[in-house]
Enzyme design. Sequence first.
Site, PDB file in Angstrom:
ATOM      1  N   LYS A 111      35.122  39.498  47.293  1.00  0.00           N
ATOM      2  CA  LYS A 111      34.587  38.138  47.275  1.00  0.00           C
ATOM      3  C   LYS A 111      33.894  37.771  48.589  1.00  0.00           C
ATOM      4  CE  LYS A 111      36.607  36.807  43.270  1.00  0.00           C
ATOM      5  NZ  LYS A 111      37.225  38.097  42.887  1.00  0.00           N
TER       6      LYS A 111
HETATM    7  C1  LIG Z   1      37.255  38.790  41.763  1.00  0.00           C
HETATM    8  C2  LIG Z   1      37.752  40.203  41.758  1.00  0.00           C
HETATM    9  C3  LIG Z   1      37.408  41.113  40.736  1.00  0.00           C
HETATM   10  C4  LIG Z   1      36.573  40.702  39.528  1.00  0.00           C
HETATM   11  O1  LIG Z   1      35.231  40.436  39.856  1.00  0.00           O
HETATM   12  P1  LIG Z   1      34.320  39.573  38.851  1.00  0.00           P
HETATM   13  O2  LIG Z   1      33.058  39.344  39.587  1.00  0.00           O
HETATM   14  O3  LIG Z   1      35.087  38.287  38.608  1.00  0.00           O
HETATM   15  O4  LIG Z   1      34.152  40.378  37.621  1.00  0.00           O
HETATM   16  C5  LIG Z   1      37.874  42.419  40.819  1.00  0.00           C
HETATM   17  N1  LIG Z   1      38.653  42.814  41.845  1.00  0.00           N
HETATM   18  C6  LIG Z   1      39.021  41.976  42.834  1.00  0.00           C
HETATM   19  C7  LIG Z   1      39.912  42.461  43.907  1.00  0.00           C
HETATM   20  C8  LIG Z   1      38.576  40.645  42.836  1.00  0.00           C
HETATM   21  O5  LIG Z   1      38.957  39.816  43.827  1.00  0.00           O
END
Ligand SMILES: *Cc1c(COP(=O)(O)O)cnc(C)c1O
Length: 467
Positions: free
Chosen positions: A112
Amino acid sequence: MKYISTRGQAPALEFDDVLLAGLASDGGLYVPESWPQFSAEEIASFKDLSYAETALRIIHPFVGETISEADLKAIIDGAYCAFDAPDVVPLKQLGDGEYLMEMFHGPTLAFKDVAMQFLGRVFDHVLNRRGERVTIVGATSGDTGAAAIEACRDRDAIDIFVLYPDGRVSDLQRRQMTTVDAANAHTIAIRGTFDDCQDLLKGMFNDTAFRNRFHLSAVNSINWARIVAQIVYYFRAAVQLGAPDTKVSFAVPTGNFGNVFSGYAAHRMGLPIEKLIVGSNSNDILYRFFLGGEMEISQVRPTLSPSMDIQVSSNFERLLFELYDRDGAAVAASLNEFRASGKFRVEADHIAKAREIFVGERFDDTGTKAMIKIVHDETGVVIDPHTAIGVAAARARRGEIAGPIVALATAHPGKFPDAITAAIGSEQGPPQALADLSQRREQFEVLENDSAVVQAHIAAVIEGAGK
Ligand SMILES: *Cc1c(COP(=O)(O)O)cnc(C)c1O
């Protein structure tokens, strides 16, 4: 560059307005009116660029005239010097034609950060230029809250409040939010569940007087600027592995479909991608869709990969818009049917179009733990449970894919010590960056699950600060 809504009923907007609006006024999501195109020669020329330089080339056409190139460069440079790897998202070879892209070198050790560090700065820049301020409110069950707070801390034009369910996030996740020492960042523990937190948030946005008085805004995963920032690393990794001459595939642990949609966008912009492998945990609605063309909701099941415990992937709407040849009325009809009945089906040619590039795989917790152990036994590398689903998905499709496959390593394994211990038996110490979290002072407010109480608290904090 103008942006249009996936439901076809909202005015077209420029990048800066889309950034601040989040959702379109017809309930749809903004997408670019057309995809910027990069030729094979341009893609080849990215080989000699740094991550930040690549980001500037990719992001610039999306921003258009709304931010000057010099300002955009400063925003990008600021965002990516906050990472502890010079390459920002370094590639690590795991096996023959198999790579990990490590996306956890940002301040909160999950992917993120790659988008949020950009988003926080872009928000602040646009607001300062307009002489406006916003109050960002969010609810979190885990990772997103910390990434949002880190991205917005100490930015002049932003106050941020993050609500989380008291006692229901891990110690480490709570401390990542509550130990941030910044006057504009506030965490609120709600005596309730994550759903209660989301309801409180909805209540604030629906309370027009409150929303307008404090200029409420959100940085959730449908924000277009997050998608834009995530397109960059698909180009970056592919070029490092031989694009445009080689077609690269990506295996993406998926929740809200934002990350893998960014890969799809890169593909539409001219990047030769062989396959996008969508990895799911037991919340396998997307897996079932790519198999048979039907979206059918079921109960959210808690798993070892909590950031993927999602049934309705908000960014999926953007793919649907493309599969339907950008027919906003058709998107709205399908989503209305989905809301009313919990399911909808697309036509055979739509699912065929999706399957030209997407394939789905799913793994339960047993499969997740098994893959953590296999990778550790084979290579000594410890991967987190989300990443394990990416690697497992890559391996499940190895036989039918010719080129290299990059599995996206979306979180640092040290964030999930219990799952790692269950998988490989040995205790993982917390990562360096989190080692002293337990010594830092926590600051948070505990409030009842009552919208009047929560809104009064937010008002008092903002007005007390004299803003
Ligand atoms: C948010 C997240 C995901 C999923 O990503 P999306 O963009 O919501 O599909 C996968 N792994 C981790 C560690 C995340 O924080």
